[in-house]
Design a protein around this motif. Structure first.
Motif, PDB file in Angstrom:
ATOM      1  N   PHE A  88     -39.429 -23.235   5.988  1.00 20.16           N
ATOM      2  CA  PHE A  88     -38.266 -24.380   5.966  1.00 20.16           C
ATOM      3  C   PHE A  88     -36.854 -23.953   6.358  1.00 20.16           C
ATOM      4  O   PHE A  88     -35.847 -24.692   6.235  1.00 20.16           O
ATOM      5  CB  PHE A  88     -37.979 -25.177   4.310  1.00 20.16           C
ATOM      6  N   LEU A  89     -36.600 -22.451   7.270  1.00 21.92           N
ATOM      7  CA  LEU A  89     -35.654 -22.296   7.023  1.00 21.92           C
ATOM      8  C   LEU A  89     -34.350 -23.746   8.430  1.00 21.92           C
ATOM      9  O   LEU A  89     -33.307 -23.701   8.195  1.00 21.92           O
ATOM     10  CB  LEU A  89     -35.925 -20.784   8.027  1.00 21.92           C
ATOM     11  N   SER A  90     -35.502 -23.946   9.429  1.00 21.48           N
ATOM     12  CA  SER A  90     -34.665 -24.804  10.124  1.00 21.48           C
ATOM     13  C   SER A  90     -33.892 -25.797   9.436  1.00 21.48           C
ATOM     14  O   SER A  90     -32.699 -26.223   9.307  1.00 21.48           O
ATOM     15  CB  SER A  90     -35.699 -25.477  10.845  1.00 21.48           C
TER      16      SER A  90
ATOM     17  N   VAL B 104     -26.964 -15.226   7.706  1.00 24.05           N
ATOM     18  CA  VAL B 104     -27.518 -14.496   6.463  1.00 24.05           C
ATOM     19  C   VAL B 104     -27.994 -15.291   5.735  1.00 24.05           C
ATOM     20  O   VAL B 104     -28.356 -14.793   4.289  1.00 24.05           O
ATOM     21  CB  VAL B 104     -26.162 -14.886   6.151  1.00 24.05           C
ATOM     22  N   LEU B 105     -28.601 -16.909   6.212  1.00 25.19           N
ATOM     23  CA  LEU B 105     -28.957 -17.574   5.291  1.00 25.19           C
ATOM     24  C   LEU B 105     -30.758 -17.012   4.609  1.00 25.19           C
ATOM     25  O   LEU B 105     -30.758 -16.756   3.141  1.00 25.19           O
ATOM     26  CB  LEU B 105     -29.774 -18.804   5.327  1.00 25.19           C
TER      27      LEU B 105
ATOM     28  N   GLY C   9     -32.094 -22.994  -1.238  1.00 21.22           N
ATOM     29  CA  GLY C   9     -33.270 -22.102  -0.910  1.00 21.22           C
ATOM     30  C   GLY C   9     -33.850 -21.859  -1.299  1.00 21.22           C
ATOM     31  O   GLY C   9     -35.773 -21.695  -1.980  1.00 21.22           O
ATOM     32  N   ALA C  10     -33.171 -20.796  -2.513  1.00 23.67           N
ATOM     33  CA  ALA C  10     -34.016 -19.855  -3.950  1.00 23.67           C
ATOM     34  C   ALA C  10     -34.316 -20.876  -4.208  1.00 23.67           C
ATOM     35  O   ALA C  10     -35.798 -20.666  -4.280  1.00 23.67           O
ATOM     36  CB  ALA C  10     -32.888 -18.996  -3.649  1.00 23.67           C
TER      37      ALA C  10
ATOM     38  N   ALA D 127     -29.906 -27.046   8.633  1.00 16.94           N
ATOM     39  CA  ALA D 127     -29.500 -28.470   9.056  1.00 16.94           C
ATOM     40  C   ALA D 127     -28.325 -28.824   8.034  1.00 16.94           C
ATOM     41  O   ALA D 127     -27.462 -29.430   7.868  1.00 16.94           O
ATOM     42  CB  ALA D 127     -30.464 -29.099   9.497  1.00 16.94           C
ATOM     43  N   ILE D 128     -28.977 -28.288   6.530  1.00 14.01           N
ATOM     44  CA  ILE D 128     -28.466 -28.454   4.995  1.00 14.01           C
ATOM     45  C   ILE D 128     -26.788 -28.010   5.036  1.00 14.01           C
ATOM     46  O   ILE D 128     -26.037 -28.387   5.390  1.00 14.01           O
ATOM     47  CB  ILE D 128     -29.039 -27.960   4.279  1.00 14.01           C
TER      48      ILE D 128
END
Length: 392
Positions: A8-10, A369-370, A110-111, A14-15
Motif C-alpha cells: 500500500f505504498l502509493s 524514506v517511507l 504504515g507500520a 498520498a496520505i
C-alpha cells in the motif's frame, strides 16, 4: 537492505502528501488527527482520542504476552510560508510541514497497517502514539499529564526523526544524549536615559548591552571543560526609539543548549555573575530570567542496542552510524524518555540540498524514506515483543 515490500505504498505516499498540503499548528491538529483515526480504524485497531487535545493512540494486541511498547510520531507543522512549487505544497498561508512530521505520521500509520494486516510474529501490545505540538509547545509533556503512561502501560518507548544531510538508507543510533535540552533567557537592563549629545548625564543601556553580548560569548569558552558541550546564543537586542536619545532600558534575549543539568546550572551561574559584574562596572541595574523548555533527549543503553541490532539487520551494518555528534536541537520526546526507557533515532532523508533542511521554507519530506521507516518500526516490534517459538 532488507526492506519490506509495502503493498500500500502509493496509499501511504498520498496520505503523506495530503498531510503536507494541509498543515496544522500545535494543539490544532484536528484534520490530521481525523486522518489518523480514519486510517487506524480502517485497520481494525482500538483507537483512543483526546490526550493533549488532538493526540491519538492506536492499540494493537497479539498473542498473550504482557509486554507492551510505544511507538511515537509527531503531527504538528510550523508557522512558516512554504516556498516549494510541488503539487502538494501547503494550501494554508503561513503554515508548512518544514520538519517532516507529515512523514513521521505517515510512516507510523504504515507500520500500524502492516502489522494489523500481515502475519507478523510478535507477542504483546503495541501502542501507536500520535502526538501533537512537538514544535516548542511540549505536547509530549501534556500527553503524559493527561495520563498517557497510566492508561497505556508500556515497558519502553521509541521515536524517530528524519535527518537531512544523512543519506537515504542510513540511520544514526546512539546511547546517551542525542538532542540538547533548551532554555531561553531574558536580560533586562535599566540605566538612565538622557540626550544622546550629553551621554555623561546618563547610564547608557546600549553600551551595557553591547558589553554583555561580548562577555556572554566567554561563558562556554571559559567556564566549561573543553570536552563538555553547550551553546549560548544572544538572538535579540531591543532598546531605544529615537536617534538622539539614550534609552532608559534595553533587553537581551537568547537561548542556552546543553546535555546535562549540571552544565545548564554552570552556564546559568556564569551568566548571573557576568550580569552582576557588568551592572556594577557601569552603574546599571540588570535582572536575568531563565525559562527552561525541553530537557535533553537521552537514550537508554539497552534500548539503543536493540535499535542498533534492528537497524543493522534492516539496512546493513555499514549504514548504521553510532559515532555522530549529538544535536543541539531540542525534541520533546525527551519528556517521554524521562518516564520510560527508550531510544530516539535519526533516519536519513537525503543530502539536504536546495534548502531541504529542517525548518527551511524549501524543505519537503523525502517519500523514498517511507518504506524504510515502516520497515524499521515493524522489525522493531518483532525484536522487542518476540513471539514464543512454536511448540514441537
Amino acid at each position: 537492505m532488507n526492506i519490506l515490500e509495502i503493498p500500500f505504498l502509493s496509499d501511504l505516499t498520498a496520505i503523506r502528501r495530503d498531510l503536507h498540503a494541509h498543515p496544522e499548528l500545535a494543539f490544532g491538529e484536528q484534520r490530521t488527527s481525523e486522518v489518523v483515526v480514519r486510517e487506524l480504524s480502517a485497520c481494525g485497531l482500538e483507537v483512543h482520542r483526546g490526550l493533549a487535545r488532538t493526540g491519538v493512540v492506536g492499540v494493537l494486541r497479539r498473542g498473550t504476552g504482557s509486554r507492551a511498547v510505544g511507538l511515537r510520531a509527531d503531527m504538528d507543522a510550523l508557522p512558516l510560508d512554504e516556498k516549494n512549487d510541488c503539487p502538494h505544497r501547503s494550501k494554508i498561508e503561513g503554515r508548512m510541514h518544514a520538519c517532516g512530521h507529515d512523514g513521521h505520521t505517515a510512516m507510523l500509520l504504515g507500520a500500524a497497517r502492516y502489522l494489523a494486516q500481515h502475519d507478523v510474529a510478535f507477542d504483546g501490545t503495541v501502542y501507536f502514539i500520535f502526538q501533537p505540538a512537538e514544535e516548542s509547545e511540549g505536547g509530549a509533556a501534556v500527553m503524559i499529564a493527561d495520563g498517557l503512561f497510566e492508561r497505556f502501560r508500556m515497558d519502553a518507548i521509541f521515536g524517530l526523526h528524519n535527518w537531512p544531510g544523512l543519506a537515504v538508507g542510513e540511520m544514526v543510533v546512539m546511547p546517551g544524549p542525542v538532542m540538547a535540552g533548551t532554555c531561553s533567557f531574558e536580560i533586562a537592563i535599566r540605566g538612565h536615559g538622557c540626550h544622546a549629545a550629553m551621554p555623561h548625564q546618563g547610564v547608557d543601556t546600549l553600551v551595557v548591552a553591547s558589553q554583555l553580548v561580548l562577555a556572554l560569548q566567554t561563558v562556554v569558552a571559559r567556564n566549561l571543560h573543553p570536552c563538555e558541550a553547550a551553546v549560548l546564543s544572544v538572538t535579540q537586542i531591543h532598546g531605544g526609539q529615537a536617534w538622539n536619545i539614550v534609552p532608559d532600558d534595553a533587553v537581551l534575549r537568547g537561548t542556552i543548549r546543553s546535555f546535562t543539568a549540571a552544565t545548564q546550572d554552570l552556564v546559568e551561574r556564569a551568566v548571573e555573575r557576568l550580569c552582576t559584574g557588568i551592572a556594577s562596572a557601569f552603574g546599571a541595574q540588570i535582572a536575568v530570567r531563565f525559562d527552561h523548555h525541553y530537557p535533553p533527549t537521552v537514550n537508554s543503553t539497552a534500548e539503543s542496542e536493540i535499535c542498533r541490532r534492528v537497524a543493522k539487520r534492516l539496512l546493513g551494518a555499514e549504514r548504521v552510524r553510532g559515532d555522530e555528534l549529538p544535536s543541539m536541537g531540542a525534541e520533546d520526546f525527551a519528556y517521554m524518555l524521562r518516564e520510560k526507557p527508550g531510544c530516539y533515532v535519526w533516519l536519513g532523508n537525503g543530502p539536504g540540498t536546495g534548502g531541504c533542511t529542517l525548518h527551511n521554507p524549501h524543505y519537503d519530506f523525502n517519500d523514498e524514506v517511507l518504506p524504510l521507516g515502516v520497515s524499521y518500526w515493524v522489525n522493531l516490534v518483532e525484536e522487542v515483543l518476540p513471539a514464543a517459538p512454536p511448540q514441537q
